[in-house]
Design an enzyme around this catalytic site. Structure first.
Site, mmCIF file in Angstrom:
data_model
loop_
_atom_site.group_PDB
_atom_site.id
_atom_site.type_symbol
_atom_site.label_atom_id
_atom_site.label_comp_id
_atom_site.label_asym_id
_atom_site.label_seq_id
_atom_site.Cartn_x
_atom_site.Cartn_y
_atom_site.Cartn_z
ATOM 1 N N GLU A 4 -11.456 9.059 -2.658
ATOM 2 C CA GLU A 4 -12.272 9.371 -1.492
ATOM 3 C C GLU A 4 -13.269 10.483 -1.781
ATOM 4 O O GLU A 4 -13.047 11.314 -2.672
ATOM 5 C CB GLU A 4 -11.381 9.763 -0.319
ATOM 6 C CG GLU A 4 -10.581 11.023 -0.551
ATOM 7 C CD GLU A 4 -9.424 11.175 0.431
ATOM 8 O OE1 GLU A 4 -9.386 12.206 1.128
ATOM 9 O OE2 GLU A 4 -8.570 10.275 0.501
ATOM 10 N N GLU A 10 -14.020 4.383 5.607
ATOM 11 C CA GLU A 10 -12.925 4.945 6.401
ATOM 12 C C GLU A 10 -13.386 5.364 7.789
ATOM 13 O O GLU A 10 -14.514 5.820 7.997
ATOM 14 C CB GLU A 10 -12.320 6.146 5.659
ATOM 15 C CG GLU A 10 -11.265 6.926 6.426
ATOM 16 C CD GLU A 10 -10.002 6.125 6.765
ATOM 17 O OE1 GLU A 10 -10.136 4.998 7.266
ATOM 18 O OE2 GLU A 10 -8.891 6.658 6.568
ATOM 19 N N HIS A 44 -7.423 4.001 -4.748
ATOM 20 C CA HIS A 44 -8.688 4.360 -4.096
ATOM 21 C C HIS A 44 -8.903 5.867 -4.151
ATOM 22 O O HIS A 44 -7.967 6.661 -4.039
ATOM 23 C CB HIS A 44 -8.801 3.806 -2.669
ATOM 24 C CG HIS A 44 -7.880 4.398 -1.644
ATOM 25 N ND1 HIS A 44 -8.002 5.676 -1.165
ATOM 26 C CD2 HIS A 44 -6.846 3.845 -0.954
ATOM 27 C CE1 HIS A 44 -7.097 5.907 -0.241
ATOM 28 N NE2 HIS A 44 -6.362 4.811 -0.103
ATOM 29 N N ARG A 63 -13.608 5.072 -1.654
ATOM 30 C CA ARG A 63 -13.571 5.277 -0.207
ATOM 31 C C ARG A 63 -14.646 6.280 0.185
ATOM 32 O O ARG A 63 -14.817 7.320 -0.468
ATOM 33 C CB ARG A 63 -12.194 5.800 0.189
ATOM 34 C CG ARG A 63 -12.119 6.354 1.612
ATOM 35 C CD ARG A 63 -10.726 6.801 1.954
ATOM 36 N NE ARG A 63 -10.735 7.977 2.807
ATOM 37 C CZ ARG A 63 -9.654 8.576 3.292
ATOM 38 N NH1 ARG A 63 -8.453 8.097 3.005
ATOM 39 N NH2 ARG A 63 -9.749 9.655 4.055
ATOM 40 N N CYS A 78 -6.745 13.710 6.656
ATOM 41 C CA CYS A 78 -6.668 12.302 7.018
ATOM 42 C C CYS A 78 -8.051 11.859 7.469
ATOM 43 O O CYS A 78 -8.768 12.588 8.160
ATOM 44 C CB CYS A 78 -5.657 12.104 8.139
ATOM 45 S SG CYS A 78 -5.762 10.478 8.934
ATOM 46 N N ASP A 131 -0.662 16.110 5.107
ATOM 47 C CA ASP A 131 -1.573 15.360 4.245
ATOM 48 C C ASP A 131 -2.840 16.175 3.999
ATOM 49 O O ASP A 131 -3.904 15.889 4.551
ATOM 50 C CB ASP A 131 -1.905 14.017 4.906
ATOM 51 C CG ASP A 131 -2.810 13.152 4.034
ATOM 52 O OD1 ASP A 131 -2.785 13.332 2.796
ATOM 53 O OD2 ASP A 131 -3.541 12.312 4.589
ATOM 54 N N ASP A 145 -6.219 9.989 -3.112
ATOM 55 C CA ASP A 145 -6.862 11.148 -2.486
ATOM 56 C C ASP A 145 -8.210 11.426 -3.147
ATOM 57 O O ASP A 145 -9.012 10.527 -3.326
ATOM 58 C CB ASP A 145 -5.932 12.363 -2.522
ATOM 59 C CG ASP A 145 -4.813 12.273 -1.488
ATOM 60 O OD1 ASP A 145 -4.964 11.505 -0.524
ATOM 61 O OD2 ASP A 145 -3.789 12.966 -1.648
ATOM 62 N N TYR A 190 0.847 -1.200 0.000
ATOM 63 C CA TYR A 190 0.000 0.000 0.000
ATOM 64 C C TYR A 190 0.875 1.240 0.000
ATOM 65 O O TYR A 190 1.907 1.293 0.694
ATOM 66 C CB TYR A 190 -0.906 0.025 1.226
ATOM 67 C CG TYR A 190 -1.777 1.255 1.285
ATOM 68 C CD1 TYR A 190 -2.806 1.447 0.361
ATOM 69 C CD2 TYR A 190 -1.558 2.244 2.245
ATOM 70 C CE1 TYR A 190 -3.595 2.592 0.402
ATOM 71 C CE2 TYR A 190 -2.350 3.384 2.289
ATOM 72 C CZ TYR A 190 -3.362 3.553 1.360
ATOM 73 O OH TYR A 190 -4.138 4.690 1.384
ATOM 74 N N ASN A 240 -8.834 -0.202 7.153
ATOM 75 C CA ASN A 240 -7.639 0.602 7.409
ATOM 76 C C ASN A 240 -7.256 0.462 8.871
ATOM 77 O O ASN A 240 -7.981 0.901 9.754
ATOM 78 C CB ASN A 240 -7.931 2.069 7.071
ATOM 79 C CG ASN A 240 -6.740 2.979 7.352
ATOM 80 O OD1 ASN A 240 -5.638 2.522 7.596
ATOM 81 N ND2 ASN A 240 -6.977 4.280 7.311
ATOM 82 N N ASP A 247 -2.962 5.371 -2.863
ATOM 83 C CA ASP A 247 -3.883 6.385 -2.359
ATOM 84 C C ASP A 247 -4.025 7.481 -3.412
ATOM 85 O O ASP A 247 -3.072 8.199 -3.707
ATOM 86 C CB ASP A 247 -3.300 6.950 -1.062
ATOM 87 C CG ASP A 247 -4.196 7.966 -0.381
ATOM 88 O OD1 ASP A 247 -5.221 8.362 -0.962
ATOM 89 O OD2 ASP A 247 -3.847 8.363 0.751
#
Length: 306
Positions: A121, A192, A119, A162, A129, A65, A94, A51, A215, A92
Protein backbone atom coordinates in the site's frame (compact mmCIF):
# COMPACT_ATOMS: atom_id res chain seq x y z
CA UNK A 1 -9.47 -32.28 3.71
CA UNK A 2 -6.20 -30.99 5.21
CA UNK A 3 -2.82 -32.09 3.91
CA UNK A 4 -1.46 -34.67 6.33
CA UNK A 5 2.26 -35.24 6.67
CA UNK A 6 2.45 -38.13 4.21
CA UNK A 7 0.45 -36.43 1.44
CA UNK A 8 2.05 -34.69 -1.54
CA UNK A 9 1.69 -30.92 -1.46
CA UNK A 10 0.89 -29.05 -4.70
CA UNK A 11 3.88 -29.10 -7.07
CA UNK A 12 3.29 -25.75 -8.81
CA UNK A 13 4.48 -22.65 -6.92
CA UNK A 14 1.73 -20.83 -5.08
CA UNK A 15 2.10 -17.72 -7.25
CA UNK A 16 1.44 -19.72 -10.40
CA UNK A 17 -1.60 -21.37 -8.85
CA UNK A 18 -2.89 -17.96 -7.73
CA UNK A 19 -2.56 -16.50 -11.24
CA UNK A 20 -4.28 -19.55 -12.74
CA UNK A 21 -7.28 -18.84 -10.52
CA UNK A 22 -7.22 -15.19 -11.60
CA UNK A 23 -7.19 -16.15 -15.27
CA UNK A 24 -10.64 -17.72 -14.99
CA UNK A 25 -13.63 -15.59 -16.00
CA UNK A 26 -15.34 -15.69 -12.59
CA UNK A 27 -14.35 -13.54 -9.64
CA UNK A 28 -11.88 -15.04 -7.15
CA UNK A 29 -13.45 -15.04 -3.69
CA UNK A 30 -11.01 -14.96 -0.76
CA UNK A 31 -12.34 -14.97 2.80
CA UNK A 32 -9.97 -13.95 5.55
CA UNK A 33 -8.24 -16.93 7.17
CA UNK A 34 -5.02 -16.15 9.01
CA UNK A 35 -4.98 -19.28 11.21
CA UNK A 36 -4.56 -22.91 10.21
CA UNK A 37 -7.95 -23.93 11.63
CA UNK A 38 -9.68 -21.05 9.81
CA UNK A 39 -8.01 -22.11 6.57
CA UNK A 40 -9.37 -25.65 6.96
CA UNK A 41 -12.88 -24.42 7.69
CA UNK A 42 -12.83 -22.10 4.66
CA UNK A 43 -11.46 -24.84 2.42
CA UNK A 44 -14.25 -27.15 3.62
CA UNK A 45 -16.73 -24.67 2.14
CA UNK A 46 -15.04 -24.85 -1.26
CA UNK A 47 -12.92 -21.68 -1.28
CA UNK A 48 -9.87 -22.05 -3.52
CA UNK A 49 -7.75 -19.17 -2.20
CA UNK A 50 -7.53 -17.28 1.09
CA UNK A 51 -6.68 -13.80 2.34
CA UNK A 52 -4.43 -12.99 5.28
CA UNK A 53 -5.14 -9.60 6.83
CA UNK A 54 -2.51 -7.60 8.67
CA UNK A 55 -5.28 -6.22 10.87
CA UNK A 56 -6.41 -9.74 11.78
CA UNK A 57 -2.88 -10.91 12.54
CA UNK A 58 -2.19 -7.79 14.61
CA UNK A 59 -5.43 -8.10 16.56
CA UNK A 60 -4.75 -11.78 17.26
CA UNK A 61 -1.50 -10.65 18.86
CA UNK A 62 -3.40 -8.03 20.87
CA UNK A 63 -2.02 -5.15 18.81
CA UNK A 64 -3.61 -2.37 16.73
CA UNK A 65 -3.22 -2.32 12.94
CA UNK A 66 -0.54 0.38 12.88
CA UNK A 67 2.27 -1.45 11.09
CA UNK A 68 3.68 -2.86 14.32
CA UNK A 69 4.05 -6.53 13.34
CA UNK A 70 7.14 -7.81 11.54
CA UNK A 71 7.91 -9.82 8.41
CA UNK A 72 8.75 -12.82 10.58
CA UNK A 73 5.46 -12.52 12.49
CA UNK A 74 3.53 -12.66 9.23
CA UNK A 75 5.65 -15.51 7.82
CA UNK A 76 4.75 -17.59 10.87
CA UNK A 77 1.06 -17.14 10.07
CA UNK A 78 1.62 -17.88 6.36
CA UNK A 79 3.41 -21.15 7.07
CA UNK A 80 0.62 -22.52 9.25
CA UNK A 81 -2.15 -21.58 6.80
CA UNK A 82 -0.29 -23.02 3.80
CA UNK A 83 0.64 -26.19 5.68
CA UNK A 84 -2.91 -26.72 6.84
CA UNK A 85 -4.85 -26.09 3.64
CA UNK A 86 -2.36 -26.09 0.76
CA UNK A 87 -4.25 -23.20 -0.88
CA UNK A 88 -2.66 -20.12 -2.46
CA UNK A 89 -2.94 -17.14 -0.13
CA UNK A 90 -2.94 -13.41 -0.73
CA UNK A 91 -1.03 -11.75 2.11
CA UNK A 92 -1.32 -8.18 3.37
CA UNK A 93 2.17 -6.71 3.05
CA UNK A 94 1.24 -3.32 4.57
CA UNK A 95 3.81 -0.75 3.43
CA UNK A 96 6.50 -3.36 2.77
CA UNK A 97 8.11 -3.01 6.23
CA UNK A 98 10.46 -0.29 5.03
CA UNK A 99 11.92 0.87 1.77
CA UNK A 100 13.00 -0.99 -1.38
CA UNK A 101 15.46 -3.41 0.23
CA UNK A 102 12.97 -4.24 2.99
CA UNK A 103 10.31 -4.89 0.37
CA UNK A 104 12.62 -7.29 -1.45
CA UNK A 105 13.30 -9.12 1.82
CA UNK A 106 9.55 -9.32 2.50
CA UNK A 107 8.82 -10.78 -0.94
CA UNK A 108 11.48 -13.47 -0.61
CA UNK A 109 10.38 -14.32 2.93
CA UNK A 110 6.70 -14.57 1.99
CA UNK A 111 7.50 -16.71 -1.06
CA UNK A 112 9.60 -19.07 1.05
CA UNK A 113 6.75 -19.32 3.56
CA UNK A 114 4.39 -20.37 0.75
CA UNK A 115 2.41 -17.23 -0.16
CA UNK A 116 0.88 -16.87 -3.61
CA UNK A 117 0.37 -13.09 -3.70
CA UNK A 118 1.06 -9.95 -1.69
CA UNK A 119 -0.31 -6.45 -1.74
CA UNK A 120 1.63 -3.30 -0.94
CA UNK A 121 0.00 0.00 0.00
CA UNK A 122 1.02 3.60 -0.62
CA UNK A 123 0.74 4.83 2.96
CA UNK A 124 3.46 6.10 5.26
CA UNK A 125 4.19 4.60 8.65
CA UNK A 126 2.52 4.53 11.07
CA UNK A 127 -0.11 3.26 8.63
CA UNK A 128 -3.83 2.95 9.31
CA UNK A 129 -6.64 0.70 8.23
CA UNK A 130 -7.69 1.89 4.80
CA UNK A 131 -11.18 2.76 6.03
CA UNK A 132 -10.03 5.19 8.72
CA UNK A 133 -9.50 8.93 8.47
CA UNK A 134 -6.41 11.06 7.79
CA UNK A 135 -4.13 8.49 6.22
CA UNK A 136 -0.71 9.78 5.20
CA UNK A 137 0.23 8.89 1.65
CA UNK A 138 3.71 8.13 0.37
CA UNK A 139 5.04 9.95 -2.64
CA UNK A 140 3.80 8.09 -5.72
CA UNK A 141 7.34 7.71 -7.10
CA UNK A 142 8.54 6.23 -3.81
CA UNK A 143 5.69 3.72 -3.89
CA UNK A 144 6.50 2.88 -7.52
CA UNK A 145 10.08 2.16 -6.46
CA UNK A 146 8.78 -0.31 -3.88
CA UNK A 147 6.63 -2.02 -6.50
CA UNK A 148 9.63 -2.27 -8.82
CA UNK A 149 11.69 -3.75 -5.99
CA UNK A 150 8.99 -6.32 -5.28
CA UNK A 151 8.84 -7.25 -8.96
CA UNK A 152 12.62 -7.66 -9.09
CA UNK A 153 12.72 -9.85 -6.00
CA UNK A 154 9.81 -12.14 -6.81
CA UNK A 155 10.18 -15.55 -8.39
CA UNK A 156 6.49 -16.33 -8.75
CA UNK A 157 4.61 -14.14 -6.23
CA UNK A 158 1.75 -12.08 -7.68
CA UNK A 159 2.30 -8.38 -6.87
CA UNK A 160 -0.79 -6.28 -6.11
CA UNK A 161 -0.39 -2.53 -5.61
CA UNK A 162 -2.91 -0.91 -3.29
CA UNK A 163 -3.68 2.80 -3.41
CA UNK A 164 -5.39 4.67 -0.60
CA UNK A 165 -5.40 7.91 -2.57
CA UNK A 166 -9.12 8.23 -3.32
CA UNK A 167 -10.02 9.50 0.16
CA UNK A 168 -7.46 12.32 0.27
CA UNK A 169 -6.43 13.03 -3.33
CA UNK A 170 -9.51 12.02 -5.32
CA UNK A 171 -10.30 9.57 -8.09
CA UNK A 172 -8.07 11.15 -10.75
CA UNK A 173 -5.01 10.93 -8.51
CA UNK A 174 -5.81 7.35 -7.50
CA UNK A 175 -6.09 6.31 -11.15
CA UNK A 176 -2.84 8.09 -11.99
CA UNK A 177 -1.07 6.37 -9.10
CA UNK A 178 -2.46 3.00 -10.17
CA UNK A 179 -1.15 3.45 -13.70
CA UNK A 180 2.26 4.41 -12.34
CA UNK A 181 2.34 1.28 -10.17
CA UNK A 182 1.39 -0.89 -13.14
CA UNK A 183 4.24 0.65 -15.14
CA UNK A 184 6.57 -0.16 -12.23
CA UNK A 185 5.66 -3.84 -12.40
CA UNK A 186 2.46 -4.46 -10.42
CA UNK A 187 0.35 -7.34 -11.72
CA UNK A 188 -2.94 -6.10 -10.22
CA UNK A 189 -4.42 -3.03 -8.50
CA UNK A 190 -6.31 -2.70 -5.22
CA UNK A 191 -8.26 0.60 -4.88
CA UNK A 192 -8.96 0.86 -1.16
CA UNK A 193 -11.93 2.41 0.66
CA UNK A 194 -14.16 3.33 -2.27
CA UNK A 195 -17.42 4.54 -0.81
CA UNK A 196 -20.08 3.95 -3.48
CA UNK A 197 -20.99 1.43 -6.14
CA UNK A 198 -20.49 4.20 -8.70
CA UNK A 199 -16.89 4.76 -7.54
CA UNK A 200 -16.11 1.06 -7.98
CA UNK A 201 -17.62 1.18 -11.47
CA UNK A 202 -15.69 4.34 -12.41
CA UNK A 203 -12.36 3.00 -11.22
CA UNK A 204 -12.85 -0.23 -13.18
CA UNK A 205 -13.93 1.69 -16.27
CA UNK A 206 -10.73 3.75 -16.14
CA UNK A 207 -8.55 0.65 -15.65
CA UNK A 208 -9.52 -1.48 -18.68
CA UNK A 209 -7.89 -4.90 -18.84
CA UNK A 210 -6.44 -4.63 -15.32
CA UNK A 211 -7.12 -7.25 -12.65
CA UNK A 212 -8.72 -5.37 -9.75
CA UNK A 213 -9.20 -6.33 -6.10
CA UNK A 214 -12.24 -5.21 -4.05
CA UNK A 215 -12.30 -5.12 -0.26
CA UNK A 216 -15.64 -6.00 1.36
CA UNK A 217 -14.95 -5.21 4.99
CA UNK A 218 -17.68 -4.61 7.54
CA UNK A 219 -18.04 -1.40 9.55
CA UNK A 220 -15.97 0.53 7.00
CA UNK A 221 -16.66 2.97 4.19
CA UNK A 222 -17.67 0.51 1.48
CA UNK A 223 -21.37 -0.42 1.13
CA UNK A 224 -22.29 -4.10 1.22
CA UNK A 225 -21.86 -5.65 -2.23
CA UNK A 226 -21.84 -9.34 -3.11
CA UNK A 227 -19.14 -11.15 -5.04
CA UNK A 228 -21.40 -11.24 -8.10
CA UNK A 229 -22.01 -7.50 -7.86
CA UNK A 230 -18.28 -6.82 -7.73
CA UNK A 231 -17.76 -9.11 -10.72
CA UNK A 232 -20.44 -7.23 -12.64
CA UNK A 233 -18.63 -3.98 -11.83
CA UNK A 234 -15.40 -5.32 -13.35
CA UNK A 235 -13.48 -6.74 -10.38
CA UNK A 236 -11.44 -9.95 -10.58
CA UNK A 237 -11.01 -10.54 -6.82
CA UNK A 238 -12.85 -9.82 -3.59
CA UNK A 239 -11.74 -10.25 0.02
CA UNK A 240 -13.60 -10.35 3.33
CA UNK A 241 -10.49 -9.63 5.41
CA UNK A 242 -11.52 -9.59 9.08
CA UNK A 243 -15.02 -11.12 9.04
CA UNK A 244 -13.87 -14.42 10.54
CA UNK A 245 -12.08 -12.63 13.37
CA UNK A 246 -15.08 -10.43 14.14
CA UNK A 247 -17.35 -13.48 14.44
CA UNK A 248 -14.82 -15.46 16.49
CA UNK A 249 -14.12 -12.53 18.82
CA UNK A 250 -17.82 -12.02 19.51
CA UNK A 251 -18.21 -15.74 20.24
CA UNK A 252 -15.24 -15.75 22.63
CA UNK A 253 -16.56 -12.65 24.39
CA UNK A 254 -19.93 -14.33 24.90
CA UNK A 255 -18.24 -17.50 26.17
CA UNK A 256 -16.19 -15.65 28.78
CA UNK A 257 -19.27 -13.71 29.86
CA UNK A 258 -21.17 -17.00 30.30
CA UNK A 259 -18.40 -18.54 32.41
CA UNK A 260 -18.27 -15.44 34.62
CA UNK A 261 -22.05 -15.38 34.94
CA UNK A 262 -22.85 -19.10 35.24
CA UNK A 263 -19.68 -20.52 36.77
CA UNK A 264 -19.12 -22.79 33.77
CA UNK A 265 -19.80 -23.46 30.10
CA UNK A 266 -22.92 -25.60 30.51
CA UNK A 267 -25.18 -23.06 28.79
CA UNK A 268 -22.84 -22.65 25.79
CA UNK A 269 -22.58 -26.23 24.54
CA UNK A 270 -24.99 -25.67 21.65
CA UNK A 271 -22.69 -22.88 20.43
CA UNK A 272 -19.61 -25.12 20.32
CA UNK A 273 -18.01 -27.25 17.66
CA UNK A 274 -17.95 -30.76 19.15
CA UNK A 275 -14.79 -32.74 19.70
CA UNK A 276 -15.80 -35.06 16.84
CA UNK A 277 -16.35 -32.13 14.50
CA UNK A 278 -12.97 -30.62 15.42
CA UNK A 279 -11.18 -33.93 14.86
CA UNK A 280 -12.87 -34.30 11.49
CA UNK A 281 -11.79 -30.79 10.49
CA UNK A 282 -8.13 -31.34 11.38
CA UNK A 283 -8.19 -34.96 10.11
CA UNK A 284 -7.06 -36.25 13.47
CA UNK A 285 -7.36 -39.94 12.61
CA UNK A 286 -5.33 -39.59 9.39
CA UNK A 287 -2.43 -38.16 11.36
CA UNK A 288 -2.85 -40.79 14.06
CA UNK A 289 -2.74 -43.57 11.45
CA UNK A 290 0.76 -42.48 10.37
CA UNK A 291 2.19 -43.75 13.67
CA UNK A 292 1.73 -47.50 14.19
CA UNK A 293 2.42 -47.11 17.92
CA UNK A 294 -0.81 -45.16 18.40
CA UNK A 295 -4.07 -46.93 19.13
CA UNK A 296 -6.95 -45.35 17.21
CA UNK A 297 -8.73 -42.83 19.41
CA UNK A 298 -12.36 -43.41 20.36
CA UNK A 299 -13.95 -39.98 20.39
CA UNK A 300 -16.33 -39.36 23.32
CA UNK A 301 -19.89 -38.59 22.28
CA UNK A 302 -21.81 -36.05 24.32
CA UNK A 303 -21.03 -35.34 27.95
CA UNK A 304 -21.66 -37.34 31.14
CA UNK A 305 -24.43 -36.08 33.38
CA UNK A 306 -23.54 -35.15 36.93
Amino acid sequence: MPYVIADDLPEAPAGQRFRALLDRPRILQMPGAHLGIAALLAKKQGFEALYMSGAAMSATMGLPDLGMITVDDVAWYIRQVVRAAGLPVLVDGDTGYGEALNVMHMVRTFEEAGAGAVHLEDQLLPKKCGHLNDKKLADAHDMAAKVAAARKARRHLTIIARTDAVASEGMDAAVARARMYLDAGADCIFPEALTTREMFAEFARRMPGVKLLANMTEFGRTPFLTAQEFQDLGYAMVIWPVSHLRVANRAMEELYAAIARDGGTQKMLDRMQTRAQLYETIDYHAYEALDATLVKTVVPEGMPQG
